[in-house]
Every structure is written in structure tokens, then in C-alpha cells.
Scaffold this active site. Structure first.
Site, PDB file in Angstrom:
ATOM      1  N   GLU A  56      31.472  54.545  56.132  1.00 54.87           N
ATOM      2  CA  GLU A  56      32.846  54.485  55.627  1.00 54.87           C
ATOM      3  C   GLU A  56      33.010  55.322  54.363  1.00 54.87           C
ATOM      4  OE1 GLU A  56      32.033  50.259  57.298  1.00 54.87           O
ATOM      5  OE2 GLU A  56      30.891  51.879  56.358  1.00 54.87           O
ATOM      6  N   ARG A  80      25.910  48.448  68.562  1.00 51.70           N
ATOM      7  CA  ARG A  80      26.396  47.213  69.186  1.00 51.70           C
ATOM      8  C   ARG A  80      27.904  47.067  69.080  1.00 51.70           C
ATOM      9  NH1 ARG A  80      21.565  42.922  68.304  1.00 51.70           N
ATOM     10  NH2 ARG A  80      19.931  44.438  68.667  1.00 51.70           N
ATOM     11  N   CYS A  86      30.513  46.565  54.820  1.00 49.45           N
ATOM     12  CA  CYS A  86      29.736  45.746  53.889  1.00 49.45           C
ATOM     13  C   CYS A  86      30.587  45.452  52.648  1.00 49.45           C
ATOM     14  CB  CYS A  86      28.443  46.464  53.499  1.00 49.45           C
ATOM     15  SG  CYS A  86      28.661  47.885  52.394  1.00 49.45           S
ATOM     16  N   CYS A  89      31.464  48.576  50.500  1.00 47.93           N
ATOM     17  CA  CYS A  89      32.504  49.393  51.129  1.00 47.93           C
ATOM     18  C   CYS A  89      33.868  48.705  51.060  1.00 47.93           C
ATOM     19  CB  CYS A  89      32.146  49.707  52.575  1.00 47.93           C
ATOM     20  SG  CYS A  89      30.831  50.929  52.718  1.00 47.93           S
ATOM     21  N   TYR A 123      38.931  41.321  43.355  1.00 47.43           N
ATOM     22  CA  TYR A 123      38.848  42.033  42.090  1.00 47.43           C
ATOM     23  C   TYR A 123      39.384  43.437  42.355  1.00 47.43           C
ATOM     24  CZ  TYR A 123      36.875  44.650  38.193  1.00 47.43           C
ATOM     25  OH  TYR A 123      36.716  45.456  37.105  1.00 47.43           O
TER      26      TYR A 123
END
Length: 136
Positions: A56, A80, A86, A89, A123
Site C-alpha cells: 500500500e 490468499r 496493517c 499502513c 489519532y
């Protein structure tokens, strides 16, 4: 898998990059983003034991290099299928593109959700920066 209001062309682009370019341990994930002007920008992660950027974030840099500074939707795909971003990211995507839609897999199929929904009690980096002093 059933999809709900998902940019299928975007998912297909990331899936094709994952299938054809993500071979070996260095490149294991692909991502694709739709820019405001309609372009699709793709990228792959650059895995390294010291860290390395996720797919990303590679797409964010590639998009900027191509003059696509406003991304609307992004998806990441591994071997998959569709994978959610994550935490790092999620935070970076929120800070760069607060209105970004993220394609995620749910028990009911693929869905596009606002990046902020993936970060409850968010945040926002820009909200915590000192205001620039005004010229006197």
C-alpha cells in the site's frame, strides 16, 4: 466471493499483479489504488528483514510520482486473496487520504469501508501539529 459496491477492476488489477509479480520472499503482496482521475496505480511490497514498505505504501509513492495525489480506493492482495492493511499502513493512509475507501474481505464478501472505520478512536497526525506562526 460476493462483492458489495466494490471496484472490481481495482481488485482484479491487484490480483493480477500478485499473481504475476509476487514471486519469492521479497515481493509477497500487491496493492492497487484508484486515483481521483480514474487511473489505477499498482505496486508490490519490498520485504526486508529491516522492515521495508508494504504494498500500500509503495502504491502511495508510485501514485505521487505519477502525479496522482488524490487516491479514492485501495486494495491489497496476497496469495490468499484480499488482505486488510496493517496498522502502520492504516495510519499512513488515513493521514494522507482521510476519505480513502479500503477494500476488505468480510464474512459477507468484499466491502469498501472508510479508512477511519479501520482505526477506532483515531489519532490524526495533522490534528496534533503546531500551527505555523503567522508572519508579523
Amino acid at each position: 466471493m460476493h462483492t458489495h459496491d466494490v471496484d472490481q477492476e481495482l481488485v482484479d488489477a491487484a490480483t493480477e499483479v500478485a499473481r504475476t509479480r509476487c514471486q519469492g520472499d521479497r515481493h509477497t503482496m500487491a496493492a492497487a489504488a484508484r486515483a481521483a482521475d480514474g487511473r489505477i496505480v499498482t505496486g508490490v511490497n519490498a520485504y526486508h528483514f529491516t522492515g521495508g514498505p508494504c504494498a500500500e505504501l509503495v502504491v502511495v509513492g508510485s501514485a505521487a510520482a505519477q502525479g496522482a495525489h488524490d487516491l479514492k480506493t485501495i486494495v491489497a492482495v496476497g496469495d490468499r486473496g484480499v488482505v486488510p492493511p496493517c496498522g502502520r499502513c492504516r495510519q499512513a493512509l488515513l493521514d494522507y487520504f482521510p476519505a480513502l475507501q479500503i477494500v476488505v474481505a468480510t464474512p459477507d464478501g468484499l466491502r469498501a469501508v472508510p479508512v477511519g472505520d479501520l482505526l477506532p478512536h483515531t489519532y490524526v497526525w495533522a490534528d496534533h501539529q503546531l500551527d505555523a506562526p503567522s508572519p508579523s
